[in-house]
Enzyme design. Structure first.
Site, mmCIF file in Angstrom:
data_model
loop_
_atom_site.group_PDB
_atom_site.id
_atom_site.type_symbol
_atom_site.label_atom_id
_atom_site.label_comp_id
_atom_site.label_asym_id
_atom_site.label_seq_id
_atom_site.Cartn_x
_atom_site.Cartn_y
_atom_site.Cartn_z
ATOM 1 N N GLU A 196 0.837 -1.201 0.000
ATOM 2 C CA GLU A 196 0.000 0.000 0.000
ATOM 3 C C GLU A 196 0.875 1.257 0.000
ATOM 4 O O GLU A 196 0.594 2.228 -0.705
ATOM 5 C CB GLU A 196 -0.926 -0.005 1.223
ATOM 6 C CG GLU A 196 -1.889 1.164 1.209
ATOM 7 C CD GLU A 196 -2.653 1.318 2.517
ATOM 8 O OE1 GLU A 196 -3.140 0.311 3.062
ATOM 9 O OE2 GLU A 196 -2.736 2.461 3.001
ATOM 10 N N ASN A 236 -2.278 -4.527 9.714
ATOM 11 C CA ASN A 236 -3.237 -4.203 10.783
ATOM 12 C C ASN A 236 -3.280 -5.307 11.834
ATOM 13 O O ASN A 236 -3.493 -5.044 13.009
ATOM 14 C CB ASN A 236 -4.617 -3.871 10.198
ATOM 15 C CG ASN A 236 -5.362 -5.086 9.701
ATOM 16 O OD1 ASN A 236 -6.055 -5.733 10.463
ATOM 17 N ND2 ASN A 236 -5.212 -5.425 8.431
#
Ligand code: SF4
Length: 403
Positions: free
Chosen positions: A187, A319
């Site tokens: 990302e 995450n």
């Protein structure tokens, strides 16, 4: 490169798709049966708690698949339906979950190989369908696939696109994007591809180093050695840190992104004076709700009396790793696993400690009554959580008592 103009023309191309193909209902039924879990729903309905024999499971009140991931997976399934005979590729793992990626392989959706650190797009031909994953793809990749005449199915999460738009705003004002993230994470690689000048900082320590340099100058050679792989080509810390905009990898720990933003704001205020701050510093909130909710639920859960935690999610899922940091910081024993297969046989678990390599812990479930906290990352289907819980019950030979 004018990335904004390129994206605009890509979005207008008939080979580019970023919405589903009208098979939503059909796909939803398949996804439900493949990834959802009745047991997990039962635990949710029971106030996120389930007791069986000596084991009490406490689920975090927000966990698992986020809507961005659900959307990406559904679009991948729809793509297969819509293009039943075409060769379909994904530029990377669609999400960081081994079981979902495996399922796609079974549907003849192929993943682009990485050779010597680079993706090998030579296998992709004109007319092939290429899916961009939830965490996006670089502008260069999009351009290459477009030039090859591929059909592009873009599942980039809107939250990630929001960060890209922020970076475009920095670029327009000639600001350097200071990205809180991991420079090797897909990302962040994608996000930095939209920037003109950028610097990626991993944590507060690195941000502090940058701030010290802004205020006091320093050893440029040392600075460049430290950030050699985390900055734009030709980056010069003496001239490229005068105007800074904050951006982030959407899955970083929210509190840390905020602290880094505040630290930079204070630093620029100190250097240029409060009246001139807006000419030197920009910050927008681009942390996604899902990441935030999962982190907040974890902070609540670790307030309870837990004997141990199990955190479930891909080992390369950012995450999930951040969720694992929360109990570890509080001294709660916590095991990060990527699938239920890591549990057993017998009372053992193969897990990945923070920043370490896989290791095996024996006798990890203590005797007697225990409370086990459970959470999972945004790319983990409920089915995987159910399997892990079932293994824990099995190990403790529990008999069912819901309540
Ligand atoms: S974690 Fe957030 S940014 Fe990432 S896919 Fe999910 S909703 Fe989107």
């Amino acid at each position: 490169m004018d990335t904004k103009a390129f994206k605009r023309s890509l979005h207008n191309s008939e080979n580019y798709h970023r919405k589903g193909f009208g098979h939503e209902a059909e796909v939803a039924t398949v996804l439900q049966s493949e990834y959802q879990s009745n047991l997990i729903q039962q635990i949710r309905d029971n106030n996120y708690r389930l007791q069986r024999g000596d084991v009490t499971i406490r689920l975090a009140e927000a966990f698992g698949f986020c809507w961005g991931v659900e959307r990406a997976v559904a679009m991948a399934y729809e793509t297969r339906k819509h293009f039943p005979t075409e060769q379909i590729w994904v530029t990377n793992e669609i999400i960081h979950n081994p079981s979902v990626n495996q399922r796609l392989r079974e549907m003849q959706v192929e993943f682009i190989d990485v050779k010597e650190g680079n993706k090998d797009f030579s296998v992709v031909g004109a007319g092939d369908v290429v899916i961009l994953p939830a965490f996006g793809a670089t502008v260069g990749e999009m351009q290459l696939l477009n030039d090859k005449g591929c059909k592009i199915v873009d599942t980039t999460c809107p939250w990630v696109s929001k960060v890209w738009n922020t970076v475009e705003k920095h670029k327009k004002k000639n600001y350097t994007s200071l990205i809180h993230g991991k420079y090797k994470h897909e990302e962040t690689i994608a996000t930095s591809s939209f920037a003109d000048k950028y610097l990626v900082v991993l944590n507060m320590a690195e941000a502090q180093y940058v701030c010290d340099y802004i205020l006091n100058g320093g050893d440029k050679g040392e600075f460049m050695a430290k950030f050699s792989r985390a900055c734009s080509d030709g980056f010069d810390p003496d001239t490229d840190l005068e105007q800074i905009g904050i951006a982030n990898q959407t899955t970083m720990l929210k509190s840390e992104t905020e602290q880094i933003g505040k630290l930079l704001e204070r630093t620029m205020m100190q250097k240029y004076g409060p009246a001139n701050l807006s000419e030197h510093f920009q910050s927008f909130n681009t942390i996604c709700d899902a990441t935030q909710e999962r982190q907040d639920a974890m902070f609540n859960l670790v307030e309870e009396k837990l004997d141990l935690m199990v955190v479930i999610g891909g080992f390369n899922s950012s995450n999930t790793t951040h969720l694992q940091e929360i109990p570890i910081e509080r001294g709660i024993i916590s095991y990060h696993i990527d699938s239920a297969d890591r549990i057993g046989p017998g009372n053992r678990i193969e897990h990945k400690p923070l920043g370490g390599d896989l290791q095996v812990a024996d006798n990890w479930l203590p005797d007697g009554p225990i409370v086990v906290g459970i959470t999972s990352g945004a790319s983990t289907p409920d089915k995987v959580v159910e399997e892990a819980i079932a293994k824990i019950f099995e190990l403790k030979s529990a008999t069912a008592v819901v309540g």
